[in-house]
Design an enzyme around this catalytic site. Structure first.
Site, short mmCIF file in Angstrom:
data_model
loop_
_atom_site.label_atom_id
_atom_site.label_comp_id
_atom_site.label_asym_id
_atom_site.label_seq_id
_atom_site.Cartn_x
_atom_site.Cartn_y
_atom_site.Cartn_z
N ASN A 271 0.83 -1.20 0.00
CA ASN A 271 0.00 0.00 0.00
C ASN A 271 0.87 1.26 0.00
O ASN A 271 2.00 1.22 0.45
CB ASN A 271 -0.91 0.00 1.24
CG ASN A 271 -2.08 -0.94 1.09
OD1 ASN A 271 -2.66 -1.05 0.01
ND2 ASN A 271 -2.44 -1.63 2.16
N CYS B 12 -5.75 -6.83 -3.37
CA CYS B 12 -6.19 -6.47 -2.02
C CYS B 12 -7.26 -7.47 -1.62
O CYS B 12 -8.11 -7.83 -2.44
CB CYS B 12 -6.74 -5.05 -2.01
SG CYS B 12 -7.41 -4.52 -0.41
N HIS B 13 -7.24 -7.92 -0.38
CA HIS B 13 -8.19 -8.93 0.04
C HIS B 13 -9.52 -8.36 0.49
O HIS B 13 -10.40 -9.09 0.95
CB HIS B 13 -7.60 -9.81 1.15
CG HIS B 13 -6.77 -9.08 2.14
ND1 HIS B 13 -5.42 -9.21 2.22
CD2 HIS B 13 -7.11 -8.18 3.10
CE1 HIS B 13 -4.95 -8.44 3.18
NE2 HIS B 13 -5.96 -7.80 3.73
N HIS C 134 -9.95 0.10 -1.90
CA HIS C 134 -10.50 0.45 -0.59
C HIS C 134 -11.75 1.31 -0.67
O HIS C 134 -12.35 1.61 0.36
CB HIS C 134 -9.46 1.14 0.30
CG HIS C 134 -8.41 0.22 0.84
ND1 HIS C 134 -7.53 0.60 1.83
CD2 HIS C 134 -8.11 -1.07 0.53
CE1 HIS C 134 -6.71 -0.42 2.09
NE2 HIS C 134 -7.05 -1.43 1.32
#
Length: 444
Positions: free
Chosen positions: A149, A170-171, A200
């Site tokens: 990140n 990204c999980h 996000h």
């Protein structure tokens, strides 16, 4: 069987590296893989190698494990590269959170965008570009997966400044999808979804249970206190925006002006959640600081007595590699790429998180089209700030960095323009050792 080579840059991320290696070795095509671990921290690298060797012994895999601090040697002839670095360490990036707090900007995580995310990006970008240059020279055809990140800015930067085949993972997408399924009592095998936006801050444009819209079931589930309290910020966003967002409440509370601009709002929304990251100030910083003196002992205890789980986890990386140069079973996931018409009403060229398919033919993005206009307003505001930060990084222009943070929703809700200017200048001063590529570090 041809042996494939997987290189981990930042292998000192101990638990995460171990889990990703475990996943890779579960595929028949990769049982005999060469796993090459690279890190600049010799102690962490040694522990990482021991941990991977424990997994290999448990699974009786014919894999080869090597470790080196020489990045070029690690990358030579790699088929797959995974990047999981943290530039500077906790005592550097704590200033990303502590300086804004001094000015009244309360940050929970600070790894994505806003003042903290931008300066983490500025420190990390030159190192990532050096890694890209080495990949171009030593393994130009490798599939590169980034977990570092701030995901959106770093991937957009690498994809414009290098020729490597890189996407970011990204999980939060699959993690949130599984959480929503749990709330409505559904198995993930019965769930389908389309998720798009930016890292996000993506939204489930469709979330189906056995082919039917599951949003009414989710709204019903939210009437239970224990579910509402699990994700207070995100649940409030869902009720008001009509689409469920990815990533935790703590993260999401930082990306807009609704939840952290006043102490009473922080108390209401960000301190009582029961999820893994409800939103307390400096949440991740505190976790890192608390483990500074304990991580080695804890890992040694796992090496001595800890259990090894060989079942494949939920991360995407191993499945992507398998799809592209393993048994070639196509794999669908959400990846981070520059927007080339994939979302029509989001800034073109900006980093977006969209549905893609990995196969032997490469990573093929799906065209989502137009997203709901109110979501586009939110996403374009954030993506526009990220674009300014990336351009400021490329050009070494500190004023573009200032403008990026000037329009950040939370920052601009809390501070005046002059206050933001003073804060950004102080953050430049704190990071000057990492920003020599800027023309000037003084805002004029």
């Amino acid at each position: 069987m041809e042996r494939k080579k997987f290189t981990f840059i930042g292998a000192g991320s101990l638990g995460f590296t171990r889990d990703l290696v475990r996943d890779i070795l579960t595929f028949d095509s990769f049982r005999n893989a060469e796993i090459c671990l690279m890190d600049i921290d010799e102690k962490r690298l040694e522990y990482s190698k021991k941990g991977i060797e424990k997994v290999v012994r448990k699974g009786n895999y014919p894999a080869a494990i090597t470790a080196t601090m020489d990045r070029k040697e690690a990358l030579r002839d790699a088929d797959g590269v995974l990047i999981t670095i943290l530039q500077g360490g906790v005592n550097v990036w704590r200033s990303d959170i502590e300086i804004p707090k001094k000015y009244g900007v309360d940050i929970c995580v600070g790894d994505t965008r806003g003042p903290a995310g931008v300066f983490r990006f500025l420190r990390t970008a030159p190192v990532m570009l050096d890694i890209c240059r080495d990949i171009e020279q030593y393994c130009p055809h490798a599939v590169v997966l980034n977990y570092t990140n701030p995901m959106a800015m770093l991937c957009r930067y690498m994809q414009s400044e290098s020729r490597i085949n890189v996407t970011g993972l990204c999980h939060s997408v699959q993690g949130t999808a599984a959480m929503l399924a749990r709330w409505i009592g559904a198995d993930m095998e019965d769930i389908e979804y389309t998720c798009a936006g930016i890292n996000h801050t993506a939204f489930y444009l469709k979330y189906l249970y056995r082919g039917q819209d599951a949003y009414p079931l989710i709204r019903k589930a939210l009437k239970k206190d224990e579910i509402w309290n699990e994700e207070q910020v995100r649940n409030d966003m869902f009720i008001n925006l009509g689409y469920y967002p990815t990533e935790s409440s703590g993260h999401n509370s930082e990306y807009n002006a609704w939840f952290r601009k006043r102490p009473d709002l922080i108390e209401k929304y960000c301190t009582h959640g029961t999820g893994w990251n409800p939103g307390a100030y400096g949440y991740i910083l505190d976790r890192y600081l608390n483990r500074e003196d304990t991580w080695a002992r804890e890992y040694e205890e796992w090496l001595e007595n800890g259990e090894v789980q060989l079942e494949r986890g939920k991360e995407y990386a191993a499945n992507i590699f398998n799809a592209m140069f393993g048994d070639n079973q196509p794999f669908h996931f959400n990846g981070n790429l520059r927007n080339q018409g994939y979302i029509s009403n989001v800034i073109q060229g900006a980093g977006v998180e969209i549905p893609v398919t990995a196969s032997k033919d490469g990573i093929m993005p799906e065209t989502v089209g137009e997203i709901p206009q109110h979501l586009a307003v939110m996403i374009n505001t954030l993506a526009g700030c990220e674009e300014l930060a990336v351009q400021g990084c490329i050009e070494g222009d500190c004023r573009k960095i200032f403008h990026s943070i000037l329009f950040d929703p939370l920052t601009s809700a809390v501070l005046t323009m002059d206050e933001i200017r003073d804060m950004v200048q102080e953050m430049f001063d704190a990071n000057k050792a990492y920003l020599s590529y800027f023309q000037s570090l003084t805002l004029e």
